[in-house]
Design a protein around this motif. Sequence first.
Motif, PDB file in Angstrom:
ATOM      1  N   SER A  93      30.118   0.013   0.361  1.00 16.41           N
ATOM      2  CA  SER A  93      29.181  -1.114   0.226  1.00 16.41           C
ATOM      3  C   SER A  93      28.776  -1.628   1.606  1.00 16.41           C
ATOM      4  N   PRO A  94      27.881  -0.904   2.296  1.00 21.26           N
ATOM      5  CA  PRO A  94      27.543  -1.259   3.683  1.00 21.26           C
ATOM      6  C   PRO A  94      26.877  -2.618   3.845  1.00 21.26           C
ATOM      7  N   MET A  95      26.357  -3.191   2.743  1.00 22.66           N
ATOM      8  CA  MET A  95      25.694  -4.488   2.829  1.00 22.66           C
ATOM      9  C   MET A  95      26.605  -5.638   2.396  1.00 22.66           C
ATOM     10  N   SER A  96      27.869  -5.358   2.144  1.00 23.11           N
ATOM     11  CA  SER A  96      28.791  -6.406   1.698  1.00 23.11           C
ATOM     12  C   SER A  96      28.909  -7.509   2.737  1.00 23.11           C
ATOM     13  N   VAL A  97      28.797  -8.748   2.274  1.00 23.76           N
ATOM     14  CA  VAL A  97      28.939  -9.884   3.177  1.00 23.76           C
ATOM     15  C   VAL A  97      30.355  -9.946   3.750  1.00 23.76           C
ATOM     16  N   GLY A  98      31.304  -9.300   3.101  1.00 24.46           N
ATOM     17  CA  GLY A  98      32.670  -9.274   3.615  1.00 24.46           C
ATOM     18  C   GLY A  98      32.763  -8.642   4.993  1.00 24.46           C
ATOM     19  N   LEU A  99      31.892  -7.695   5.274  1.00 28.16           N
ATOM     20  CA  LEU A  99      31.895  -7.032   6.580  1.00 28.16           C
ATOM     21  C   LEU A  99      31.466  -7.996   7.686  1.00 28.16           C
ATOM     22  N   SER A 100      30.414  -8.756   7.437  1.00 30.98           N
ATOM     23  CA  SER A 100      29.961  -9.719   8.451  1.00 30.98           C
ATOM     24  C   SER A 100      30.946 -10.883   8.567  1.00 30.98           C
ATOM     25  N   MET A 101      31.588 -11.247   7.465  1.00 33.94           N
ATOM     26  CA  MET A 101      32.592 -12.312   7.526  1.00 33.94           C
ATOM     27  C   MET A 101      33.769 -11.888   8.389  1.00 33.94           C
ATOM     28  N   PHE A 102      34.192 -10.632   8.256  1.00 27.80           N
ATOM     29  CA  PHE A 102      35.283 -10.127   9.095  1.00 27.80           C
ATOM     30  C   PHE A 102      34.861 -10.138  10.557  1.00 27.80           C
ATOM     31  N   LYS A 103      33.653  -9.683  10.833  1.00 27.22           N
ATOM     32  CA  LYS A 103      33.168  -9.658  12.221  1.00 27.22           C
ATOM     33  C   LYS A 103      33.174 -11.053  12.839  1.00 27.22           C
ATOM     34  N   ASP A 104      32.639 -12.016  12.108  1.00 22.31           N
ATOM     35  CA  ASP A 104      32.526 -13.370  12.654  1.00 22.31           C
ATOM     36  C   ASP A 104      33.887 -14.024  12.864  1.00 22.31           C
ATOM     37  N   ALA A 105      34.860 -13.622  12.066  1.00 19.54           N
ATOM     38  CA  ALA A 105      36.200 -14.202  12.211  1.00 19.54           C
ATOM     39  C   ALA A 105      37.049 -13.460  13.233  1.00 19.54           C
ATOM     40  N   LYS A 106      36.816 -12.145  13.397  1.00 23.39           N
ATOM     41  CA  LYS A 106      37.826 -11.324  14.062  1.00 23.39           C
ATOM     42  C   LYS A 106      37.396 -10.532  15.297  1.00 23.39           C
ATOM     43  N   LEU A 107      36.121 -10.381  15.538  1.00 25.78           N
ATOM     44  CA  LEU A 107      35.735  -9.452  16.601  1.00 25.78           C
ATOM     45  C   LEU A 107      36.214  -9.909  17.974  1.00 25.78           C
ATOM     46  N   ASP A 108      36.078 -11.181  18.291  1.00 28.56           N
ATOM     47  CA  ASP A 108      36.580 -11.674  19.581  1.00 28.56           C
ATOM     48  C   ASP A 108      38.093 -11.480  19.681  1.00 28.56           C
ATOM     49  N   GLU A 109      38.792 -11.697  18.591  1.00 31.01           N
ATOM     50  CA  GLU A 109      40.241 -11.523  18.574  1.00 31.01           C
ATOM     51  C   GLU A 109      40.614 -10.068  18.823  1.00 31.01           C
ATOM     52  N   LEU A 110      39.859  -9.150  18.230  1.00 30.10           N
ATOM     53  CA  LEU A 110      40.156  -7.732  18.415  1.00 30.10           C
ATOM     54  C   LEU A 110      40.000  -7.316  19.879  1.00 30.10           C
ATOM     55  N   VAL A 111      39.039  -7.912  20.566  1.00 28.71           N
ATOM     56  CA  VAL A 111      38.902  -7.643  22.003  1.00 28.71           C
ATOM     57  C   VAL A 111      40.196  -7.995  22.726  1.00 28.71           C
ATOM     58  N   ASN A 112      40.771  -9.143  22.388  1.00 27.55           N
ATOM     59  CA  ASN A 112      42.023  -9.563  23.020  1.00 27.55           C
ATOM     60  C   ASN A 112      43.200  -8.683  22.602  1.00 27.55           C
ATOM     61  N   VAL A 113      43.245  -8.312  21.338  1.00 33.68           N
ATOM     62  CA  VAL A 113      44.363  -7.512  20.830  1.00 33.68           C
ATOM     63  C   VAL A 113      44.450  -6.168  21.541  1.00 33.68           C
ATOM     64  N   TYR A 114      43.293  -5.553  21.804  1.00 36.44           N
ATOM     65  CA  TYR A 114      43.302  -4.178  22.331  1.00 36.44           C
ATOM     66  C   TYR A 114      43.097  -4.094  23.839  1.00 36.44           C
ATOM     67  N   THR A 115      43.075  -5.222  24.513  1.00 35.52           N
ATOM     68  CA  THR A 115      42.836  -5.206  25.960  1.00 35.52           C
ATOM     69  C   THR A 115      43.806  -4.298  26.707  1.00 35.52           C
ATOM     70  N   LYS A 116      45.098  -4.359  26.316  1.00 38.86           N
ATOM     71  CA  LYS A 116      46.116  -3.604  27.054  1.00 38.86           C
ATOM     72  C   LYS A 116      46.674  -2.427  26.248  1.00 38.86           C
ATOM     73  N   SER A 117      45.942  -2.003  25.241  1.00 39.60           N
ATOM     74  CA  SER A 117      46.431  -0.889  24.428  1.00 39.60           C
ATOM     75  C   SER A 117      46.048   0.444  25.071  1.00 39.60           C
ATOM     76  N   PRO A 118      46.699   1.531  24.654  1.00 38.50           N
ATOM     77  CA  PRO A 118      46.381   2.852  25.220  1.00 38.50           C
ATOM     78  C   PRO A 118      44.927   3.237  24.960  1.00 38.50           C
ATOM     79  N   GLN A 119      44.395   4.058  25.843  1.00 36.86           N
ATOM     80  CA  GLN A 119      42.995   4.469  25.755  1.00 36.86           C
ATOM     81  C   GLN A 119      42.674   5.125  24.415  1.00 36.86           C
TER      82      GLN A 119
END
Length: 310
Positions: A254-280
Amino acid sequence: MNPATLLLKRLLFAIAAILLAIAHADTYAQELNCQVTVDYSQVQGTNTSVFTTLQEAIADYINTRKWTNAQFSPNEKIECKFFLTVKKYDDPKITGDLQVQASRPVYNSSYSTTLLNFKDQKIEFDYNQGEPLIFSESTQESNLTAIINFYVYLILATDFDSFSPRGGQPYFERAANVVQMAQSSGEPGWKAFEDTKNRSAVLSAFTDPATNALRDLTYQYHRLGLDQMSVSPDKGRAKITESLQILSKIYQISPMSVGLSMFKDAKLDELVNVYTKSPQEERTQVYELLFDMYPTETKRLEMIKKGVNK
């Protein structure tokens, strides 16, 4: 025992019972600590006191009601925000949008993670200054209370889901009941298939069989992922990566599911922080998982891929 002594004992017992009830109410407080803001800066030439009253009424309605049977101590209250932007006021009709945010603490840390960050752009309701907001589970008292009830139950459902597998089921059921009652009201924002991002679509993102794995993602991401990172950052992060596979499957179905944009708006900045020091290799995997879903988020996705947070 003489009557005076008996009366005194009964009075003391009554006082003790009242004090016990007060103590119990303080120990097991309401579930939400909600900051409510009504921004009416776009409305000109009107009595602004109605918006102050509205802000107080919404805050009181949310924060003084017991929404569940669960026991919450005061320091366990769910932190959330309702930010109502009034774009048009034609007494008594108010039109605008509502930003709803909720967060929860991450285990053994001072960090709070965003559970919900959603803007509802279909807000329209009647409100007369001083009008009491009445709660009912069996009837729709007003469109305003229906909107509030829906988002309160959504906050509770996602919070409970984040602590136990599909633990928020009772609150999704209550949210569904609100939607069902509201769909017959003719008010905007409730009808199925009317809009891909209205309240009916939000509910469907979490409850339809095709996309309800979003709830499993909520548990795995938070309880098995973030909550474990204080013990083992690598294992916690690996669980978060696994949870993104769930998101990818939802996108494929379901590529148009609003759940996808809701996850992005809640989590994308956090994911940047989570993976900053992870392996390539891990960063590249996450980048590839997310890029198909969020091709317009190149800047933040590149930060994940390169392992930078600037």
